[in-house]
Write a protein that holds these residues in place. Structure first.
Motif, mmCIF file in Angstrom:
data_model
loop_
_atom_site.group_PDB
_atom_site.id
_atom_site.type_symbol
_atom_site.label_atom_id
_atom_site.label_comp_id
_atom_site.label_asym_id
_atom_site.label_seq_id
_atom_site.Cartn_x
_atom_site.Cartn_y
_atom_site.Cartn_z
ATOM 1 N N SER A 211 0.836 -1.200 0.000
ATOM 2 C CA SER A 211 0.000 0.000 0.000
ATOM 3 C C SER A 211 0.876 1.257 0.000
ATOM 4 O O SER A 211 2.070 1.193 0.295
ATOM 5 C CB SER A 211 -0.889 0.007 1.235
ATOM 6 O OG SER A 211 -0.077 0.213 2.381
ATOM 7 N N GLN A 212 0.269 2.390 -0.326
ATOM 8 C CA GLN A 212 1.026 3.655 -0.330
ATOM 9 C C GLN A 212 1.687 3.895 1.028
ATOM 10 O O GLN A 212 2.838 4.317 1.102
ATOM 11 C CB GLN A 212 0.085 4.805 -0.675
ATOM 12 C CG GLN A 212 -0.394 4.742 -2.128
ATOM 13 C CD GLN A 212 -1.436 5.802 -2.440
ATOM 14 O OE1 GLN A 212 -1.910 6.504 -1.548
ATOM 15 N NE2 GLN A 212 -1.785 5.928 -3.714
ATOM 16 N N GLY B 57 -6.120 -3.071 -5.423
ATOM 17 C CA GLY B 57 -4.900 -2.320 -5.189
ATOM 18 C C GLY B 57 -4.093 -2.156 -6.461
ATOM 19 O O GLY B 57 -4.616 -2.301 -7.579
#
Lengths: 470, 470
Positions: free
Chosen positions: A30-31, A65
């Motif tokens: 994830s970011q 995602g």
């Protein structure tokens, strides 16, 4: 000129993809995780990934995602699917339940209050005594080769000596050293059970949180039980002379319920299993951890037929990190398991085995065990007091007479999954009941073995507050 | 009055039977072994066993030795078959070859000259340096819990750092710690390959002495090869786009032949496997042990597709008793393997992992490796000199450029089995070629890594004498 930050991040991500670490079709972190990994702001990550999407290396799918779409090499040539990644869903061994995998990861996080962990607190680790043992062992180490197939002889002799105090007669040749009790079950599964055979289990059961037997194609069937343990009549009706079935049981300080099988029930069960020819796997890893009174002797102590494979370990009484356990059974069966052990990992760590042998032989062993039991009593009482104070209207429980666990029945109607997540966001890791039994969705396995005193109290208090607001 | 000796022995044997260690239908040890076990004369054993036969507890079958016929309990009641013992032939995992099992047992015997052992001599164990490491580790141990599912982070970081020098870029998240390279193969077999898939192997191959892949229902097929390594054209013809096949290869200092795959062949093989989508398992446990010149880089170093699972270990360069190895591959694949590792043994010994991390980080690592390589050169040359002196007319061999092994072709027509037995009765343990390839019955894998200098010389001399008298 210095490269801009987002370009540096682009290069780092590209390197992961080009190097084959992040393969085509796989989801990238994830970011937030990327920002942490590369030590930059999240905005930098966003810029970098947007650029990589424009380049065709990454692609975003709603709900999935960000996925690796290509690698630099495949952009130049014809597209090819990736190989090893395509194999992840192959292989006969089943995946762990998602919750179990999460728990495995989260148990390493010190910032959480660990109320699920089946492990002694680091506070109870006998630092000095253990350091002395390790230093003694290291000063006599002149090499560190493979051990015999059944494991270090001195360790097996010492285990036989210890087993005598439990009424179990065994020679070193009928003992196999394994890397913890779990490996014993794995070896039994691949070596002694055939596809389609039935494993009778208590319900709930630790073994239901594992995929070991199911991966081997075995069926698990639950034995009817009451407070004394499995009901012989019920088991007999269930069995009805099915071929190839075995019983897996934790008669003493059961995981997850903490119950102790009565002496009478043990005798009945042994008799039934002999009559019906049902071999028994007896998991006794908690047996030494009695708090109030000494439990009845293990089933193995009255085994005159080689009908019981007895499993023990140092993981619950000393430290799981040694990865030392043992299986005791008929010599021919132990020979078979020893061959499989050699085939799967060539034996357990010799260093751990040397240390375990010295530990079990030393006077520290008994001293430490006495201290642990005393401490577990204190911890259990802290947990019980906190439960009475904060959860008396929201939960029900029994008082365990040893081991680590309180099997807590939660009264407000809340799904296990939500309870687990709510607890997690309150900083508490619990083991929800449904991993031990799909019907136990109103239960939690609460461990008082690991967390610090004040954490046990605080964790239970927070659970109480949570359950009030449902 | 003191019990007579044979009565004491009778009681000891009866206890073994009554206690379930020696189960009905199983063979008891030989008279010689019993005499040793109970520390009495063989005549005492004979008297005792004859009495037990008269009692109906034992029975002798020609060619089967002495078998347990009843136990005291069954003599009083109806006879029942034994349970766990009946399960020995169940279970999907195949038994090891008989010779392999014998070798596993005999490798523990110090009185034999060990010319088969794939292990460094205890003389090469870095006693002092290692003791220091262990003592440092123990003095900073404040607990010894389970590690993260992929293994100790510091160890994985150190391995990534070391891999750089081989041209392999990897992050800790794409590394899994295992208990030796063998366990890596076991996890790959149960986790990434499905029943009926094909594993391409070199012939002969270490993996043919194992039952890992066969137990999972995989087929093993041999790749045509020449002195440079597997022949791409031959492999392509063999493959012919079969689904679900993988390649298992030891490109550097191959076990058992000692050969090194050429640089050109490595490139061709990588290209072919990418084109044909054949994932690769690269076993590089001997790669650091070069004697004459640095070998080409591992296949993994040119892997841009995540097509290679790379396997390394400390067993061959330091000590197998630590039981520490690693697998490097795409993150998603390593995640899958880490889950299986948790399901089979909850991770490798934390103590071993701590020690391994300190070892790989310390300056001792490089110093020790340099010393080992120097010593292996001396040992190889002792072996080659002895071969020239004693076996020049009876055998042929190649000069290995690293690792432990000389793959010896024996010229006189003698069956592997007889050669193995003759050598054993001359006090020498060798690994016969047929355990690596059923067609290699004229070969021996000779290891110069373990035995002492004078033992290498003496062992080869005796082999020469043996072969002269055929």
């Amino acid at each position: 000129m210095k490269q801009s930050k987002y370009k540096q991040v682009m290069n780092l991500i590209t390197a992961k993809i080009t190097g084959g670490e992040w393969t085509i079709g796989s989801q990238i972190p994830s970011q937030r995780e990327l920002a942490k990994l590369f030590q930059v702001n999240r905005s930098t990550i966003i810029t970098a990934t947007e650029e990589l999407k424009a380049d065709g290396l990454l692609v975003s799918h709603v709900g999935k995602g960000t996925i690796v779409a290509n690698n630099t090499w495949s952009l130049m040539k014809v597209d090819k699917p990736i190989n090893w990644s395509g194999n992840i869903t192959l292989g006969m061994h089943k995946e762990s339940m998602k919750t179990v995998k999460m728990i495995n990861e989260l148990e390493a996080k010190n910032e959480l209050i660990q109320l699920g962990k089946s492990e002694l607190s680091p506070d109870l680790f006998p630092k000095e005594a253990f350091q002395n043992i390790v230093q003694n062992v290291s000063s006599t180490l002149y090499s560190l080769g493979y051990e015999e197939p059944k494991g270090n002889l001195k360790l097996r002799e010492t285990i036989c000596h210890q087993l005598k105090s439990k009424g179990i007669q065994a020679s070193p040749s009928s003992v196999l050293i394994v890397s913890g009790a779990l490996q014993a079950l794995q070896l039994i599964s691949i070596g002694l059970l055939n596809k389609g055979s039935t494993v009778y289990v208590e319900r709930p059961s630790y073994v239901l949180s594992l995929s070991i037997f199911q991966s081997g194609g075995m069926k698990l069937e639950t034995i009817p039980a009451d407070l004394e343990g499995p009901i012989p009549k019920g088991m007999k009706d269930l069995h009805n002379s099915k071929a190839h079935s075995v019983l897996y049981t934790i008669p003493t300080f059961h995981n997850p319920t903490g119950y102790v099988m009565s002496e009478r029930r043990r005798e009945q069960l042994m008799q039934l299993c002999e009559d019906e020819q049902i071999p028994i796997i007896e998991d006794d890893v908690y047996g030494d951890l009695w708090i109030d009174e000494k439990p009845p002797k293990p089933l193995k102590a009255s085994d005159t037929y080689g009908n019981v494979l007895y499993v023990g370990s140092l993981s619950k009484t000393l430290a799981p990190g040694l990865r030392i356990g043992w299986v005791v059974g008929p010599e021919s069966v132990i020979d078979r398991l020893a061959d499989l052990k050699m085939q799967t990992d060539y034996g357990s760590s010799s260093l751990s085995q040397h240390v375990a042998a010295e530990w079990l032989k030393s006077e520290n062993y008994e001293l430490h065990l006495a201290k642990v039991k005393e401490e577990l009593k204190i911890r259990r009482n802290i947990a019980l007091n906190a439960l009475s104070k904060h959860l008396s209207s929201a939960a029900e429980w029994n008082v365990p007479k040893g081991g680590f666990f309180i099997w807590l029945k939660v009264l407000p109607p809340i799904q296990n999954k939500h309870l687990f997540e709510k607890a997690l966001s309150a900083g508490i890791l619990i083991n929800p009941g449904n991993i031990y039994d799909k019907h136990s969705t109103q239960y939690i396995r609460l461990s008082y073995g690991f967390a610090a005193y004040e954490e046990i109290e605080a964790g239970i208090r927070r659970l109480g507050e949570m359950l009030k607001n449902i």
